[in-house]
Design a protein around this motif. Structure first.
Motif, PDB file in Angstrom:
ATOM      1  N   ALA A 178       7.346 -11.371  -4.485  1.00 27.04           N
ATOM      2  CA  ALA A 178       7.445 -10.921  -3.414  1.00 27.04           C
ATOM      3  C   ALA A 178       8.671  -9.362  -3.002  1.00 27.04           C
ATOM      4  N   ARG A 179       9.617 -11.310  -3.291  1.00 27.33           N
ATOM      5  CA  ARG A 179      11.188 -10.639  -2.100  1.00 27.33           C
ATOM      6  C   ARG A 179      11.862 -10.232  -2.977  1.00 27.33           C
ATOM      7  N   GLN A 180      11.106  -9.980  -4.747  1.00 29.26           N
ATOM      8  CA  GLN A 180      12.300  -9.448  -5.288  1.00 29.26           C
ATOM      9  C   GLN A 180      11.793  -7.501  -5.114  1.00 29.26           C
ATOM     10  N   LEU A 181      10.572  -7.708  -4.818  1.00 31.04           N
ATOM     11  CA  LEU A 181       9.655  -6.626  -4.575  1.00 31.04           C
ATOM     12  C   LEU A 181      10.533  -5.540  -3.248  1.00 31.04           C
ATOM     13  N   ALA A 182      10.350  -6.461  -2.090  1.00 29.73           N
ATOM     14  CA  ALA A 182      11.675  -5.711  -0.791  1.00 29.73           C
ATOM     15  C   ALA A 182      12.630  -5.252  -1.373  1.00 29.73           C
ATOM     16  N   TRP A 185      11.632  -2.115  -2.701  1.00 28.22           N
ATOM     17  CA  TRP A 185      10.242  -1.443  -1.290  1.00 28.22           C
ATOM     18  C   TRP A 185      10.285  -1.927  -0.223  1.00 28.22           C
ATOM     19  N   PRO A 186      11.158  -1.251   0.635  1.00 26.98           N
ATOM     20  CA  PRO A 186      10.815  -2.564   2.173  1.00 26.98           C
ATOM     21  C   PRO A 186       9.194  -2.694   2.135  1.00 26.98           C
ATOM     22  N   ARG A 187       8.880  -1.137   2.245  1.00 29.80           N
ATOM     23  CA  ARG A 187       7.232  -1.889   3.144  1.00 29.80           C
ATOM     24  C   ARG A 187       6.515  -2.188   2.731  1.00 29.80           C
ATOM     25  N   GLY A 189       6.786  -4.359   0.288  1.00 28.79           N
ATOM     26  CA  GLY A 189       7.669  -4.996   0.106  1.00 28.79           C
ATOM     27  C   GLY A 189       6.929  -6.810   1.625  1.00 28.79           C
ATOM     28  N   GLU A 190       7.300  -5.613   2.460  1.00 28.10           N
ATOM     29  CA  GLU A 190       7.142  -6.959   3.733  1.00 28.10           C
ATOM     30  C   GLU A 190       5.839  -6.936   3.550  1.00 28.10           C
ATOM     31  N   ILE A 193       5.338  -9.658   1.479  1.00 30.79           N
ATOM     32  CA  ILE A 193       5.718 -11.117   1.812  1.00 30.79           C
ATOM     33  C   ILE A 193       4.843 -11.957   2.436  1.00 30.79           C
TER      34      ILE A 193
ATOM     35  N   ASP B 127       4.123   1.973  -1.955  1.00 30.95           N
ATOM     36  CA  ASP B 127       5.304   2.216  -0.468  1.00 30.95           C
ATOM     37  C   ASP B 127       5.492   3.303   0.610  1.00 30.95           C
TER      38      ASP B 127
END
Lengths: 228, 228
Positions: A178-182, A185-187, A189-190, A193, B127
Motif C-alpha cells: 500500500a505504501r509503495q502504491l501511494a 497513485w496517491p489517492r 494509495g491513501e 493504506i 486512482d
DNA sequence: ACCTGAACACCGTTCAAGT
DNA sequence: ACCTGAACACCGTTCAAGT
C-alpha cells in the motif's frame, strides 16, 4: 475368473464400490475442495478413484459435463430458508446461506463464472427465489430487474476486481504494498493504506463488506417495489 | 549475410518490424478480438507475428504476463470523462465508457475475473475514481464501501449468472427453452417466458438492465453519503 | 552472446485392438 | 458387447545445441 454381479471377490482385493456418476461427481468435489480446480483433471480424478481414465467417460460426457455436475452438487447444498417473516429477511438469509455454502467450496465461484447455462440445482434455487419475490407482490418486470441488480450476489458472492479470494494477503506485505502504491497513485494509495489497517479503518473484512453492499441493494429493491 | 541494424534487406523478404513487447501485446489484443481468448496461445500468437514461439519469451515472462499486458492495453483505452457537473454524472459516464470499451474486447471480462492483481492501467483508472469521490467529499470509509458495492460494475460489467454474453441466444430458441423450463420450474419459467418476449416485457436488453441497476446503486451511494 | 529447434511434461479425447 | 490401453492433437515451458 469373473464372478456374477453382486458377489464381490473374497480375495485380497478390497470390495470395490462400482463407479457411478454420483461417485465420480462427489469425488470431483472432494478433490477440488482439497487441491483446487486446477488439480481436477480427468487423469487425476481417475487416479483418485483408482480407475482407468477412460472409464470416467462412461459416466460423464466430457470435462464440461464433469464441472457442471460437480457445481450442481455444491449448489444443491444450499439450504433454502423459509421461516423468516417477509421477503427481505428471507432473501437476505438465503443469500447468506448461499455464501456460506460457496465458502466451503472456494473453487466453485471460479467455475460458476465460466458456465453458460443453468444446472438443475441452480434452476431449483432460482425458482424458489422468483417464487419468494412473486409471492411478496413483485411484478414480473421487477423480479427481472432484481435479478440483474443482484447478479452473482444472488449466489452469495460479489465479483470484486483483482483480488484472490482464496489467499488473503499477509497484512504486513499488504501494508508495504500500500505504501509503495501511494508513491505512484496517491489517492488509491491513501485508501489502500487505510484499508490495510494502518489508517484506522481496521482492515477489510470481505464478509462485512458483502453484507453492507447487500443491505444497500435490498434498500434499493424496497424502493423500486414501492415505486412499481 | 546479416546487415547492420536499421538497414533493411532490399531482397524479397518484406521489411520486418522488429519484435517488441508493445507489438506482441497489441497483436495479442487483435488476435483475441478476432478469435477469442481461446485462440490466444503462445504458438498461435507467434504464428500471427510470423516469429518463432520461443522468441515471445524474450518480451513476455509467461502466459500470465501476456494476459496481464493485453488486458492492460484494453483498460488503458477507457477515456476518463472529466467535464460532467458533480460526482454522480461523472461516475456514471465513466462506468458507461468502461462498458463501451469492454464491449469492443468481449474476451476481456473473462480475463479480468481470473486476474489476482491490478495492472498499471487499472490502478490509474482506480486512482481517478477514488480521486473523484474523495474530491466530492466521500470519506475514505465510504469510498471503500463504494468499491465493494460496485464490484465489477466499476469496469462496466456485472457478473450475471449463467449467461453467455458473447452469444445472445436466438429469440425463438429462447422462447422454446422458456416454455420447456416452465414445465419443471413454473415460477422461473413464467419469468423466462415473459423475458423472452412472449409475455410483453419486450425481451431482455442487458444494456438497459445494466443502467437500471447502476442507477439503483448510485441512489444507494447518495443515501450512504448523506448519512455518513 | 544470442537465438531457436527439439524435447519435456502435461492436457482432454479418439479410436481401435484386445478380451 | 464391453472395456481399456495406446495414441492423437494439442498445451506452456525448459534446456541445450546450434550459429
Amino acid at each position: 475368473m469373473p464372478r456374477a454381479t453382486g458377489t464381490p471377490s473374497p480375495r485380497t482385493t478390497p470390495d470395490r464400490i462400482p463407479l457411478s456418476r454420483e461417485r465420480v461427481l462427489r469425488t470431483a468435489v472432494v478433490l477440488a475442495d482439497r487441491a483446487g480446480v486446477g488439480a481436477l483433471g480427468m487423469r487425476s480424478l481417475a487416479r483418485e478413484l483408482a480407475v482407468d481414465t477412460m472409464s470416467l467417460y462412461h459416466h460423464v460426457r466430457d470435462k464440461e459435463d464433469l464441472l457442471d455436475g460437480a457445481l450442481d452438487l455444491v449448489i444443491d447444498e444450499i439450504v433454502l430458508v423459509g421461516d423468516r417473516p417477509g421477503w427481505r429477511p428471507t432473501l437476505r438469509a438465503t443469500i447468506l446461506e448461499a455464501r456460506a455454502t460457496l465458502k466451503r467450496h472456494p473453487w466453485a465461484k471460479g467455475v460458476i463464472v465460466t458456465r453458460t447455462s443453468g444446472t438443475p440445482a441452480f434452476l431449483r434455487y432460482m425458482d424458489s427465489i422468483v417464487g419468494l419475490l412473486r409471492d411478496a407482490g413483485f411484478s414480473l418486470d421487477l423480479v427481472h430487474h432484481t435479478i440483474h441488480v443482484m447478479g452473482s450476489r444472488l449466489l452469495g458472492f460479489s465479483q470484486d476486481l483483482f483480488d484472490d479470494p482464496d489467499h488473503p494477503p499477509d497484512p504486513r506485505v499488504a501494508a508495504i504494498g500500500a505504501r509503495q502504491l501511494a508513491m505512484t497513485w496517491p489517492r488509491v494509495g491513501e485508501l489502500a493504506i487505510a484499508v490495510s489497517h494502518e489508517g484506522g479503518l481496521g482492515g477489510c473484512d470481505v464478509d462485512v463488506e458483502f453484507e453492507i453492499a447487500l443491505d444497500v441493494i435490498l434498500d434499493g429493491l424496497e424502493r423500486m417495489r414501492a415505486a412499481d
